[in-house]
Design a protein around this motif. Structure first.
Motif, PDB file in Angstrom:
ATOM      1  N   HIS A   1      -3.921   0.614   5.512  1.00 40.39           N
ATOM      2  CA  HIS A   1      -4.822  -1.062   4.511  1.00 40.39           C
ATOM      3  C   HIS A   1      -5.507  -1.644   5.040  1.00 40.39           C
ATOM      4  O   HIS A   1      -4.685  -2.656   6.431  1.00 40.39           O
ATOM      5  N   ARG A   2      -6.718  -1.916   5.035  1.00 43.76           N
ATOM      6  CA  ARG A   2      -7.383  -3.586   6.038  1.00 43.76           C
ATOM      7  C   ARG A   2      -8.215  -4.232   4.518  1.00 43.76           C
ATOM      8  O   ARG A   2      -9.540  -3.589   4.547  1.00 43.76           O
ATOM      9  N   GLY A   3      -8.005  -5.307   4.330  1.00 39.28           N
ATOM     10  CA  GLY A   3      -8.366  -6.191   4.102  1.00 39.28           C
ATOM     11  C   GLY A   3      -8.504  -5.569   2.594  1.00 39.28           C
ATOM     12  O   GLY A   3      -7.384  -5.207   1.777  1.00 39.28           O
ATOM     13  N   LYS A   4      -9.759  -5.454   1.573  1.00 40.75           N
ATOM     14  CA  LYS A   4      -9.868  -4.692   0.790  1.00 40.75           C
ATOM     15  C   LYS A   4     -10.207  -3.575   0.111  1.00 40.75           C
ATOM     16  O   LYS A   4     -10.574  -3.617  -0.981  1.00 40.75           O
ATOM     17  N   ASN A   5      -9.207  -2.911   1.550  1.00 44.21           N
ATOM     18  CA  ASN A   5      -9.987  -1.577   1.816  1.00 44.21           C
ATOM     19  C   ASN A   5      -8.652  -1.039   1.828  1.00 44.21           C
ATOM     20  O   ASN A   5      -7.998  -1.250   2.419  1.00 44.21           O
TER      21      ASN A   5
ATOM     22  N   LYS B   1      -1.101  -6.239  -1.610  1.00 40.92           N
ATOM     23  CA  LYS B   1      -0.766  -7.414  -0.827  1.00 40.92           C
ATOM     24  C   LYS B   1       0.600  -8.190  -1.949  1.00 40.92           C
ATOM     25  O   LYS B   1       1.306  -8.866  -1.548  1.00 40.92           O
TER      26      LYS B   1
ATOM     27  N   PRO C   1      -5.185  -2.163  -3.040  1.00 39.44           N
ATOM     28  CA  PRO C   1      -4.754  -3.313  -1.877  1.00 39.44           C
ATOM     29  C   PRO C   1      -4.257  -4.388  -2.753  1.00 39.44           C
ATOM     30  O   PRO C   1      -3.100  -5.275  -2.266  1.00 39.44           O
TER      31      PRO C   1
END
Length: 163
Positions: free
Chosen positions: A83-87, A56, A52
């Motif tokens: 990709h979902r935030g920190k995962n 970013k 992640p």
């Protein structure tokens, strides 16, 4: 990169001549594409370096691009990542491939609960191949998200694995 110089030169020539809007590459080679980032609509990334944090970081350079993480294995092809935030959540080619984290317990393995981490258990069942194995890699079990109707796994890592 020294050993990849011919590949890099060829890739740069292609990108200068043609309007390429989709690439599939590894994180280590993304810098090659920075000068052509405005044309790239989709970037498919594979490899254990896809995290992640890396996505970013590169989203600043490729602000018009959608990143699709891939998790691959020779026997089942690619699991599609979201990709979902920190995962990064991956969903395998169900029903032919099932990948779930396994937690050792009382001399046996059990399937991890949602958001619990464990060793990578893989079942690949196709007419031409059957593989049942446990990999030296940690993953986290995640629930289905649309459009996937089956469980997936998140953030594979080989660091800190002791079997």
């Amino acid at each position: 990169m020294k050993y990849l110089a011919p590949l890099v030169r060829y890739t740069q020539r292609v990108l200068e001549r043609d309007e390429i809007n989709l690439i599939r590459t590894a994180v280590q080679l993304l810098d090659i594409f920075k000068p052509f980032g405005e044309n790239l609509e989709t970037i498919m990334l594979s490899g254990t370096s896809t995290t992640p944090e890396v996505i970013k970081h590169y989203q600043d350079y490729f602000e018009n691009s959608v990143f699709i993480p891939l998790y691959g294995y020779f026997a089942f092809g690619d699991a599609i990542g979201v990709h979902r935030g920190k995962n990064i959540q991956y969903y395998p080619n169900y029903p032919f491939t099932v990948i779930l984290p396994l937690v050792p317990e009382n001399g046996r393995y059990r399937i991890a609960k949602y958001w619990e981490r464990g060793l990578t258990g893989i079942i690949i069942a196709r007419p031409e191949i059957l593989i049942v194995k446990i990999e030296d890699e940690l993953i986290t079990r995640v629930p289905p998200i649309k459009p996937f109707e089956w469980d997936g796994f998140a953030n594979p890592s080989r660091e800190g694995v002791s079997c």
